[in-house]
Design a protein around this motif. Structure first.
Motif, PDB file in Angstrom:
ATOM      1  N   LEU A  97       0.828  -1.203   0.000  1.00 22.53           N
ATOM      2  CA  LEU A  97       0.000   0.000   0.000  1.00 22.53           C
ATOM      3  C   LEU A  97       0.863   1.253   0.000  1.00 22.53           C
ATOM      4  O   LEU A  97       2.009   1.232   0.454  1.00 22.53           O
ATOM      5  N   ILE A 142      -7.781   3.518  -2.824  1.00 20.53           N
ATOM      6  CA  ILE A 142      -8.545   2.543  -2.040  1.00 20.53           C
ATOM      7  C   ILE A 142      -9.403   3.234  -0.986  1.00 20.53           C
ATOM      8  O   ILE A 142     -10.574   2.935  -0.828  1.00 20.53           O
ATOM      9  N   ALA A 143      -8.800   4.191  -0.260  1.00 20.32           N
ATOM     10  CA  ALA A 143      -9.525   4.822   0.846  1.00 20.32           C
ATOM     11  C   ALA A 143      -8.962   6.206   1.153  1.00 20.32           C
ATOM     12  O   ALA A 143      -7.844   6.545   0.750  1.00 20.32           O
ATOM     13  N   LYS A 175      -7.244  -1.811  10.774  1.00 22.45           N
ATOM     14  CA  LYS A 175      -8.490  -2.468  10.333  1.00 22.45           C
ATOM     15  C   LYS A 175      -8.396  -3.040   8.925  1.00 22.45           C
ATOM     16  O   LYS A 175      -9.146  -3.949   8.563  1.00 22.45           O
ATOM     17  N   ALA A 176      -7.482  -2.482   8.120  1.00 23.01           N
ATOM     18  CA  ALA A 176      -7.384  -2.917   6.719  1.00 23.01           C
ATOM     19  C   ALA A 176      -6.922  -4.358   6.648  1.00 23.01           C
ATOM     20  O   ALA A 176      -6.074  -4.804   7.414  1.00 23.01           O
ATOM     21  N   ASN A 177      -7.453  -5.058   5.696  1.00 25.42           N
ATOM     22  CA  ASN A 177      -7.159  -6.491   5.566  1.00 25.42           C
ATOM     23  C   ASN A 177      -6.492  -6.765   4.236  1.00 25.42           C
ATOM     24  O   ASN A 177      -7.108  -7.270   3.331  1.00 25.42           O
ATOM     25  N   PHE A 178      -5.223  -6.345   4.079  1.00 23.94           N
ATOM     26  CA  PHE A 178      -4.532  -6.524   2.803  1.00 23.94           C
ATOM     27  C   PHE A 178      -3.389  -7.509   2.961  1.00 23.94           C
ATOM     28  O   PHE A 178      -2.765  -7.569   4.001  1.00 23.94           O
ATOM     29  N   TYR A 226      -6.830   3.132  10.433  1.00 24.91           N
ATOM     30  CA  TYR A 226      -7.208   2.515   9.153  1.00 24.91           C
ATOM     31  C   TYR A 226      -6.359   1.279   8.880  1.00 24.91           C
ATOM     32  O   TYR A 226      -6.875   0.216   8.503  1.00 24.91           O
ATOM     33  N   LEU A 227      -5.041   1.408   9.030  1.00 23.02           N
ATOM     34  CA  LEU A 227      -4.145   0.294   8.721  1.00 23.02           C
ATOM     35  C   LEU A 227      -4.396  -0.907   9.637  1.00 23.02           C
ATOM     36  O   LEU A 227      -4.278  -2.060   9.212  1.00 23.02           O
ATOM     37  N   PRO A 257      -8.676   7.872   4.679  1.00 24.25           N
ATOM     38  CA  PRO A 257      -8.903   7.808   6.123  1.00 24.25           C
ATOM     39  C   PRO A 257      -8.777   9.140   6.861  1.00 24.25           C
ATOM     40  O   PRO A 257      -9.123   9.221   8.046  1.00 24.25           O
TER      41      PRO A 257
END
Length: 319
Positions: free
Chosen positions: A33, A80-81, A316-319, A313-314, A83
């Motif tokens: 990311l 993508i987002a 919670k992010a699922n990458f 955000y990071l 935040p």
């Protein structure tokens, strides 16, 4: 705390590196990311001004991310987002080393070159008999690339881009196609708000799976020039300057104060009062370009706000 953000020094989880451009700072997260932070730095003539402009980063980020949402049906993008008001998170991409500049009107750099007698810009012939701010018969693409020494942008032709192998022919055809499609959509959106999209630049990159996507910014006042449509032709007929929405007013102030980024020139001091007027102009730009009221984010402690929002955000992010 300062009401502007002009530099960052974050250490996010899984951070691999950070790249600091003239205005944006880009954090690489796990080689997967990118966290792009739009600062309040102001760049003109490829020189960063000493003082930041309140809310400028928020304005640039929100214009760019909203326009990406409004054009993703035409051209895929990296986003993508968002935040935080100053932050965009997107896919890691390898940028193409050209900026795709497209011009609908004889303005700015093109007009300055034309006035010197040049009739070829980036390999594109320019019609005789034009005056500043006239509309071109068709929009022209005049790419730019970074000079080998320093960050200065250099005009370059399509022929030289291909000859030097900066971009493959197959990829360049895609870049041209995407550039024209984005400019057409931007022109339509601007017209719906009583504006003319005069010129702009787009940057593209390639994702890990080889897809070409739009990156960085789109249709912001830093990357684009807008005129007010109302009265445009009347002003042209009278040889009057156009009423415009862009960073050009800063460039003109600098020129009037004997600065164009040339060797030996000193950046003129911007007073706090002038800084405030620049901030107000950027807010005006936002509200006219986006057709909505600008909502100021909390600037009590911008650094802490960004750090908290990105880390949340990071996590919670699922990458």
């Amino acid at each position: 705390m300062s009401k502007t953000i002009i530099d960052t020094n974050f250490n996010f989880p899984n951070q691999k590196s950070v790249y600091k451009g003239k205005v944006r700072e880009v954090y690489n997260i796990d080689n997967n990311l990118l966290v792009m932070i739009a600062t309040d730095r102001l760049s003109a003539f490829d020189v960063v001004m000493p003082k930041g402009i309140p809310y400028k980063g928020q304005i640039l980020n929100q214009i760019a991310t909203k326009f990406m949402s409004q054009t993703e049906d035409l051209v895929p993008n990296w986003l993508i987002a968002t935040p935080d008001p100053n932050v965009a998170v997107g896919h890691l991409c390898k940028p193409f080393k050209v900026e795709m500049v497209i011009r609908g009107y004889m303005s700015g750099h093109a007009a300055r070159e034309y006035k010197t007698g040049k009739r070829l810009l980036c390999g594109v012939p320019l019609p005789e008999g034009m005056k500043e701010n006239d509309k071109f018969p068709e929009p022209i693409i005049t790419p730019a690339t970074k000079a080998e020494m320093g960050d200065h942008d250099e005009d370059i032709s399509r022929k030289d881009i291909l000859k030097r192998g900066i971009v493959s022919e197959a990829d360049y055809l895609v870049l041209e196609d995407y550039t024209r499609k984005l400019f057409q959509r931007g022109t339509e959106i601007a017209a719906s708000r009583g504006l003319i999209l005069v010129d702009t630049k787009y940057e593209f990159g390639k994702t890990k799976d080889g897809k070409i996507v739009l990156i960085d910014e789109i249709h912001t006042p830093d990357s684009s020039r807008y005129f007010y449509a109302d009265g445009y032709q009347e002003r042209q007929d009278k040889n009057e300057p156009q009423k415009q929405l862009s960073k050009e007013f800063v460039r003109q102030w600098l020129i009037a104060n004997n600065f164009q980024g040339l060797q030996g020139q000193t950046v003129p001091v911007m007073s706090d009062e002038y800084i405030d007027t620049v901030s107000e102009r950027y807010i005006e730009l936002y509200e006219n370009i986006m057709g909505e009221q600008f909502v100021k984010a909390d600037v009590t402690n911008i650094q802490e706000r960004i750090k908290t929002n990105v880390e949340t955000y990071l996590a919670k992010a699922n990458f």
